[in-house]
Design an enzyme around this catalytic site. Structure first.
Site, PDB file in Angstrom:
ATOM      1  N   LYS A   9       0.860  -1.173   0.000  1.00 24.46           N
ATOM      2  CA  LYS A   9       0.000   0.000   0.000  1.00 24.46           C
ATOM      3  C   LYS A   9       0.902   1.230   0.000  1.00 24.46           C
ATOM      4  CE  LYS A   9      -4.149   1.910   1.903  1.00 24.46           C
ATOM      5  NZ  LYS A   9      -3.677   3.272   2.172  1.00 24.46           N
ATOM      6  N   LYS A  49      -6.108  -8.278  -2.687  1.00 23.13           N
ATOM      7  CA  LYS A  49      -7.213  -8.169  -3.649  1.00 23.13           C
ATOM      8  C   LYS A  49      -7.550  -9.536  -4.218  1.00 23.13           C
ATOM      9  CE  LYS A  49      -5.401  -3.726  -5.150  1.00 23.13           C
ATOM     10  NZ  LYS A  49      -4.734  -2.923  -6.171  1.00 23.13           N
TER      11      LYS A  49
HETATM   12  P1  NAD Z   1      -6.778   4.555   1.917  1.00 29.17           P
HETATM   13  O1  NAD Z   1      -5.527   5.346   1.700  1.00 29.17           O
HETATM   14  O2  NAD Z   1      -6.886   3.832   3.177  1.00 29.17           O
HETATM   15  O3  NAD Z   1      -6.999   3.541   0.730  1.00 29.17           O
HETATM   16  C1  NAD Z   1      -7.355   3.836  -0.592  1.00 29.17           C
HETATM   17  C2  NAD Z   1      -6.224   4.353  -1.398  1.00 29.17           C
HETATM   18  O4  NAD Z   1      -5.070   3.562  -1.261  1.00 29.17           O
HETATM   19  C3  NAD Z   1      -6.472   4.291  -2.888  1.00 29.17           C
HETATM   20  O5  NAD Z   1      -7.285   5.351  -3.321  1.00 29.17           O
HETATM   21  C4  NAD Z   1      -5.090   4.394  -3.434  1.00 29.17           C
HETATM   22  O6  NAD Z   1      -4.762   5.738  -3.624  1.00 29.17           O
HETATM   23  C5  NAD Z   1      -4.213   3.897  -2.324  1.00 29.17           C
HETATM   24  N1  NAD Z   1      -3.364   2.752  -2.657  1.00 29.17           N
HETATM   25  C6  NAD Z   1      -2.037   2.675  -2.394  1.00 29.17           C
HETATM   26  N2  NAD Z   1      -1.527   1.525  -2.800  1.00 29.17           N
HETATM   27  C7  NAD Z   1      -2.541   0.831  -3.369  1.00 29.17           C
HETATM   28  C8  NAD Z   1      -2.620  -0.439  -3.969  1.00 29.17           C
HETATM   29  N3  NAD Z   1      -1.562  -1.234  -4.086  1.00 29.17           N
HETATM   30  N4  NAD Z   1      -3.821  -0.823  -4.433  1.00 29.17           N
HETATM   31  C9  NAD Z   1      -4.912  -0.030  -4.325  1.00 29.17           C
HETATM   32  N5  NAD Z   1      -4.901   1.190  -3.764  1.00 29.17           N
HETATM   33  C10 NAD Z   1      -3.719   1.614  -3.275  1.00 29.17           C
HETATM   34  O7  NAD Z   1      -8.021   5.425   1.788  1.00 29.17           O
HETATM   35  P2  NAD Z   1      -8.247   6.941   1.585  1.00 29.17           P
HETATM   36  O8  NAD Z   1      -9.686   7.080   1.546  1.00 29.17           O
HETATM   37  O9  NAD Z   1      -7.443   7.462   0.468  1.00 29.17           O
HETATM   38  O10 NAD Z   1      -7.695   7.660   2.846  1.00 29.17           O
HETATM   39  C11 NAD Z   1      -7.646   7.159   4.054  1.00 29.17           C
HETATM   40  C12 NAD Z   1      -6.203   7.295   4.479  1.00 29.17           C
HETATM   41  O11 NAD Z   1      -5.837   8.635   4.543  1.00 29.17           O
HETATM   42  C13 NAD Z   1      -6.018   6.685   5.809  1.00 29.17           C
HETATM   43  O12 NAD Z   1      -4.744   6.098   5.881  1.00 29.17           O
HETATM   44  C14 NAD Z   1      -6.084   7.881   6.713  1.00 29.17           C
HETATM   45  O13 NAD Z   1      -5.310   7.681   7.861  1.00 29.17           O
HETATM   46  C15 NAD Z   1      -5.515   8.948   5.843  1.00 29.17           C
HETATM   47  N6  NAD Z   1      -6.115  10.219   6.210  1.00 29.17           N
HETATM   48  C16 NAD Z   1      -5.475  10.924   7.134  1.00 29.17           C
HETATM   49  C17 NAD Z   1      -5.992  12.132   7.568  1.00 29.17           C
HETATM   50  C18 NAD Z   1      -5.243  12.917   8.591  1.00 29.17           C
HETATM   51  O14 NAD Z   1      -5.757  13.940   9.011  1.00 29.17           O
HETATM   52  N7  NAD Z   1      -4.078  12.483   9.011  1.00 29.17           N
HETATM   53  C19 NAD Z   1      -7.187  12.600   7.025  1.00 29.17           C
HETATM   54  C20 NAD Z   1      -7.830  11.834   6.067  1.00 29.17           C
HETATM   55  C21 NAD Z   1      -7.279  10.636   5.673  1.00 29.17           C
END
Ligand code: NAD
EC number: 6.5.1.2
Length: 341
Positions: free
Chosen positions: A126, A300
């Site tokens: 990820k 996946k």
């Molecule tokens: P996510 O990051 O948990 O998961 C979805 C995203 O992962 C996808 O859109 C893609 O961009 C990414 N990704 C990376 N490698 C991938 C792979 N191999 N296959 C598929 N997808 C991959 O979800 P999100 O909705 O983008 O955001 C949530 C994340 O952002 C969480 O980790 C959260 O902690 C962080 N976040 C932090 C804050 C903060 O204030 N610190 C605020 C919002 C979100």
């Protein structure tokens, strides 16, 4: 969880406050590329919101943060409608939660396939970066967009083209008439450290972390600014496709690689659960020695037919899950403080 009866006023208030806080943190993270809290802290709040909703489903509104892909579209960029929706990922935070997720998924897969289908798991890193969607028509890049709210993203074509590995024209033949290639834009760890050293030497403030630096770099108004940042991209998915001759995601990666797109060297297709757990452990040990930062592992269903049969919620696919590594505590020697990274 057993749904409880009517939520009390106190629960309703906690819920509203929590939802507002999550919205505020999301705005800072996605719109301003400047998070106000750590990811672990954000994840805990989000989890609590999901818990309250599981107990009190009547509180769940369509605009609840749990029903939406986080991220909005800034007026600074032209809006782009994705041909196929982009999703977030369901998170699990322990191996026990992962086992429970795999049990559920395997049971659903068995139902779909009348017991005849065997799940092969495509395991990937990820990448802690920013999701983008590249539209190719007849092998030519038409446009590139951020994920945005999943339906509409921001047009960042000119900025994306500053990334050398991304082909404006695919090579070879056999590519689909139309396809959306999804990937993650990131700054490699070593390049990030060097870039920050140069900023400090020049008397400027260093960038906070590679994820926000990548997001901020890609969302510059001037592509010449983006070009100065050491950005890279790895493919991790596919959206709309017309005439793609592949039955699985891993097979698609093989084709995309042939056509000149940057595919991650780290993915594997694994048959057993033990192999998946070993993959998680291996990369947990190596996570700081990799090309880029990771915050977990994505597991996946590899087969496209099974992915389609499992489908999606409004926020996440039911055929994939993200295992998040526990946040690490870093002890600094000079100051006796702990920070979550
Ligand atoms: P996510 O990051 O948990 O998961 C979805 C995203 O992962 C996808 O859109 C893609 O961009 C990414 N990704 C990376 N490698 C991938 C792979 N191999 N296959 C598929 N997808 C991959 O979800 P999100 O909705 O983008 O955001 C949530 C994340 O952002 C969480 O980790 C959260 O902690 C962080 N976040 C932090 C804050 C903060 O204030 N610190 C605020 C919002 C979100």
């Amino acid at each position: 969880h057993e749904p409880e009866a009517i939520p009390t006023e106190a629960i309703r208030e906690e819920y509203e406050n929590l939802a507002d806080l999550v919205r505020k943190y999301r705005f800072a993270y996605y719109q301003e590329d400047a998070p106000l809290v750590s990811d672990a802290e954000f994840d805990t709040l989000f989890r609590r919101l999901e818990e309250i909703e599981a107990l009190h489903p009547e509180l769940v509104a369509n605009d609840s943060p749990t029903q939406e892909v986080g991220g909005e579209v800034s007026a600074a960029f032209a809006p782009v409608e994705h041909l196929q929706r982009m999703y977030s990922l369901e998170d699990v935070f322990s191996l026990a939660e992962l086992e429970a997720w795999l049990n559920r998924a395997e049971a659903s897969i068995e139902k779909i396939g009348d017991g005849g289908v065997k799940a092969a798991w495509l395991t990937e890193l990820k990448i802690d970066g920013l999701a983008v969607n590249l539209l190719y028509r007849d092998g030519k890049l038409v446009r590139a967009a951020t994920r945005g709210d999943g339906t509409t993203g921001e047009d960042i074509t000119h900025n994306l083209l500053t990334i050398k590995e991304i082909p404006q024209e695919l090579r070879g033949n056999g590519f689909p008439a139309e396809m959306e290639v999804r990937g993650e834009v990131f700054i490699p760890s070593k390049a990030f450290a060097e870039f920050n050293e140069a900023l400090i030497e020049a008397g400027k403030a260093p960038l906070a972390n590679p994820r926000n630096a990548a997001a901020g770099s890609l969302r510059q108004k001037d592509p010449a600014e983006t070009a100065k940042r050491p950005l890279k991209m790895f493919v991790h998915g596919i959206g709309a496709r017309e005439g793609l001759a592949a039955g699985s995601q891993s097979e698609t990666y093989g084709l995309l690689k042939e056509w000149g797109l940057p595919v991650s060297p780290y993915f594997e297709v694994l048959e057993t659960r033990d192999d998946v757990l070993a993959f998680i452990e291996r990369y947990g040990d190596q996570r700081h020695k990799l090309l880029h930062e990771i915050d977990g592992i994505v597991i996946k269903v590899d087969d496209f037919g099974t992915q389609r049969a499992l489908g999606n919620t409004t926020r996440v696919p039911r055929w994939a899950v993200a295992y998040k590594y526990p946040p690490e505590e870093v002890h600094t020697k000079l100051l006796d403080i702990q920070v979550n990274v």
